[in-house]
Design a protein around this motif. Structure first.
Motif, PDB file in Angstrom:
ATOM      1  N   SER A  85       0.822  -1.211   0.000  1.00 49.53           N
ATOM      2  CA  SER A  85       0.000   0.000   0.000  1.00 49.53           C
ATOM      3  C   SER A  85       0.854   1.259   0.000  1.00 49.53           C
ATOM      4  O   SER A  85       0.384   2.324  -0.375  1.00 49.53           O
ATOM      5  N   SER A  86       2.128   1.167   0.393  1.00 43.41           N
ATOM      6  CA  SER A  86       2.976   2.356   0.463  1.00 43.41           C
ATOM      7  C   SER A  86       3.326   2.890  -0.914  1.00 43.41           C
ATOM      8  O   SER A  86       3.765   4.021  -1.050  1.00 43.41           O
ATOM      9  N   HIS A  87       3.134   2.079  -1.950  1.00 40.52           N
ATOM     10  CA  HIS A  87       3.452   2.517  -3.305  1.00 40.52           C
ATOM     11  C   HIS A  87       2.286   3.227  -3.985  1.00 40.52           C
ATOM     12  O   HIS A  87       2.415   3.706  -5.099  1.00 40.52           O
ATOM     13  N   MET A  88       1.153   3.303  -3.307  1.00 41.21           N
ATOM     14  CA  MET A  88      -0.026   3.972  -3.865  1.00 41.21           C
ATOM     15  C   MET A  88       0.097   5.481  -3.654  1.00 41.21           C
ATOM     16  O   MET A  88       0.717   5.931  -2.695  1.00 41.21           O
ATOM     17  N   ALA A  89      -0.510   6.245  -4.542  1.00 43.90           N
ATOM     18  CA  ALA A  89      -0.504   7.707  -4.397  1.00 43.90           C
ATOM     19  C   ALA A  89      -1.193   8.114  -3.098  1.00 43.90           C
ATOM     20  O   ALA A  89      -0.735   9.004  -2.394  1.00 43.90           O
ATOM     21  N   ALA A  90      -2.296   7.462  -2.780  1.00 48.09           N
ATOM     22  CA  ALA A  90      -3.010   7.703  -1.520  1.00 48.09           C
ATOM     23  C   ALA A  90      -3.110   6.358  -0.804  1.00 48.09           C
ATOM     24  O   ALA A  90      -4.009   5.571  -1.084  1.00 48.09           O
ATOM     25  N   PRO A  91      -2.167   6.057   0.093  1.00 49.57           N
ATOM     26  CA  PRO A  91      -2.159   4.748   0.749  1.00 49.57           C
ATOM     27  C   PRO A  91      -3.482   4.438   1.443  1.00 49.57           C
ATOM     28  O   PRO A  91      -4.129   5.311   1.998  1.00 49.57           O
ATOM     29  N   ALA A  92      -3.844   3.179   1.383  1.00 48.44           N
ATOM     30  CA  ALA A  92      -5.113   2.732   1.952  1.00 48.44           C
ATOM     31  C   ALA A  92      -5.081   2.754   3.471  1.00 48.44           C
ATOM     32  O   ALA A  92      -4.048   2.548   4.081  1.00 48.44           O
ATOM     33  N   SER A  93      -6.233   3.007   4.064  1.00 54.65           N
ATOM     34  CA  SER A  93      -6.382   2.929   5.519  1.00 54.65           C
ATOM     35  C   SER A  93      -6.827   1.536   5.930  1.00 54.65           C
ATOM     36  O   SER A  93      -6.733   1.165   7.087  1.00 54.65           O
ATOM     37  N   ILE A  94      -7.310   0.782   4.957  1.00 54.43           N
ATOM     38  CA  ILE A  94      -7.718  -0.599   5.195  1.00 54.43           C
ATOM     39  C   ILE A  94      -6.951  -1.472   4.214  1.00 54.43           C
ATOM     40  O   ILE A  94      -6.949  -1.221   3.014  1.00 54.43           O
ATOM     41  N   ASN A  95      -6.268  -2.467   4.757  1.00 51.97           N
ATOM     42  CA  ASN A  95      -5.521  -3.416   3.931  1.00 51.97           C
ATOM     43  C   ASN A  95      -5.995  -4.816   4.256  1.00 51.97           C
ATOM     44  O   ASN A  95      -6.272  -5.127   5.418  1.00 51.97           O
ATOM     45  N   TYR A  96      -6.052  -5.637   3.232  1.00 49.92           N
ATOM     46  CA  TYR A  96      -6.461  -7.026   3.424  1.00 49.92           C
ATOM     47  C   TYR A  96      -5.338  -7.929   2.957  1.00 49.92           C
ATOM     48  O   TYR A  96      -4.830  -7.780   1.846  1.00 49.92           O
ATOM     49  N   CYS A  97      -4.944  -8.837   3.809  1.00 48.34           N
ATOM     50  CA  CYS A  97      -3.922  -9.833   3.480  1.00 48.34           C
ATOM     51  C   CYS A  97      -4.647 -11.137   3.178  1.00 48.34           C
ATOM     52  O   CYS A  97      -5.146 -11.793   4.096  1.00 48.34           O
ATOM     53  N   SER A  98      -4.729 -11.485   1.902  1.00 45.59           N
ATOM     54  CA  SER A  98      -5.527 -12.655   1.515  1.00 45.59           C
ATOM     55  C   SER A  98      -4.917 -13.964   2.002  1.00 45.59           C
ATOM     56  O   SER A  98      -5.647 -14.890   2.333  1.00 45.59           O
ATOM     57  N   SER A  99      -3.599 -14.053   2.090  1.00 45.94           N
ATOM     58  CA  SER A  99      -2.992 -15.327   2.500  1.00 45.94           C
ATOM     59  C   SER A  99      -3.265 -15.654   3.969  1.00 45.94           C
ATOM     60  O   SER A  99      -3.329 -16.822   4.344  1.00 45.94           O
ATOM     61  N   THR A 100      -3.437 -14.625   4.812  1.00 50.97           N
ATOM     62  CA  THR A 100      -3.756 -14.870   6.229  1.00 50.97           C
ATOM     63  C   THR A 100      -5.206 -14.526   6.549  1.00 50.97           C
ATOM     64  O   THR A 100      -5.641 -14.708   7.678  1.00 50.97           O
ATOM     65  N   ARG A 101      -5.913 -13.999   5.544  1.00 52.76           N
ATOM     66  CA  ARG A 101      -7.313 -13.577   5.689  1.00 52.76           C
ATOM     67  C   ARG A 101      -7.464 -12.575   6.839  1.00 52.76           C
ATOM     68  O   ARG A 101      -8.348 -12.690   7.674  1.00 52.76           O
ATOM     69  N   THR A 102      -6.557 -11.590   6.844  1.00 48.01           N
ATOM     70  CA  THR A 102      -6.504 -10.609   7.921  1.00 48.01           C
ATOM     71  C   THR A 102      -6.816  -9.221   7.384  1.00 48.01           C
ATOM     72  O   THR A 102      -6.246  -8.795   6.381  1.00 48.01           O
ATOM     73  N   LEU A 103      -7.703  -8.520   8.077  1.00 43.81           N
ATOM     74  CA  LEU A 103      -8.060  -7.147   7.736  1.00 43.81           C
ATOM     75  C   LEU A 103      -7.326  -6.219   8.703  1.00 43.81           C
ATOM     76  O   LEU A 103      -7.356  -6.421   9.914  1.00 43.81           O
ATOM     77  N   LEU A 104      -6.672  -5.200   8.149  1.00 42.95           N
ATOM     78  CA  LEU A 104      -5.875  -4.268   8.950  1.00 42.95           C
ATOM     79  C   LEU A 104      -6.360  -2.839   8.771  1.00 42.95           C
ATOM     80  O   LEU A 104      -6.602  -2.404   7.643  1.00 42.95           O
ATOM     81  N   LEU A 105      -6.490  -2.124   9.878  1.00 42.66           N
ATOM     82  CA  LEU A 105      -6.616  -0.663   9.827  1.00 42.66           C
ATOM     83  C   LEU A 105      -5.179  -0.178   9.879  1.00 42.66           C
ATOM     84  O   LEU A 105      -4.425  -0.572  10.778  1.00 42.66           O
TER      85      LEU A 105
END
Length: 166
Positions: A85-105
């Motif tokens: 997400s750090s490579h995005m112009a506007a980094p996300a406040s919510i990230n999802y890791c599909s391999s661990t099925r984890t949602l992050l703020l």
């Protein structure tokens, strides 16, 4: 909103750490920096008043990673979800890791050298939403709904499974 408040806590942690790390770079030699930065991040991590800080790591421009996250959440897939997400112009406040099925703020902040003005690295702070009981309690206390559930791609991330009534 409860989630906005959690993001503000992450922002505050980043601001405190950003200034401290910039000062470490200004006032210390390369040999002692990593130890001092690690100790500084650990101290800030342990002071987390809202217990909202699960992942707290610094990725230096050299590629080195200093991670003081909770041992429950130290995982390369979670780090990679944040780093992507750090490579995005506007980094996300919510990230999802599909391999661990984890949602992050999550939040991030670039660390700038006070001496050169160059970017030293990027600091990441995140709170795991999955099965986060303090967050669940806070959400249920601030609503009049009978049931509170957070879903991501039809997967229950936070809430209770209710048995059908007979």
């Amino acid at each position: 909103s409860v989630l906005e408040q959690r993001l503000k806590l992450l922002d505050n942690a980043l601001k405190n750490a950003s200034l401290a790390i910039s000062e470490v770079y200004l006032n210390n030699d390369a040999a002692s920096r990593q130890r001092i930065i690690t100790n500084t991040l650990l101290a800030l991590y342990e002071q987390d008043p809202g217990e909202s800080l699960d992942i707290f790591c610094l990725k230096l421009t050299s590629g080195e990673i200093i991670d003081v996250s909770s041992p429950f959440f130290v995982s390369q897939p979670l780090q990679q979800a944040l780093f992507r997400s750090s490579h995005m112009a506007a980094p996300a406040s919510i990230n999802y890791c599909s391999s661990t099925r984890t949602l992050l703020l999550s939040r991030q902040e670039e660390i700038i050298s006070l001496k050169t003005g160059q970017i030293i690295g990027t600091l990441f702070a995140a709170s795991v939403v999955n099965d986060n009981l303090p967050l669940f309690r806070e959400l249920t206390e601030k609503t009049t709904a009978e049931e509170v559930r957070l879903l991501w791609e039809n997967q229950l991330i936070l809430g209770q499974h209710k048995e059908p009534s007979a």
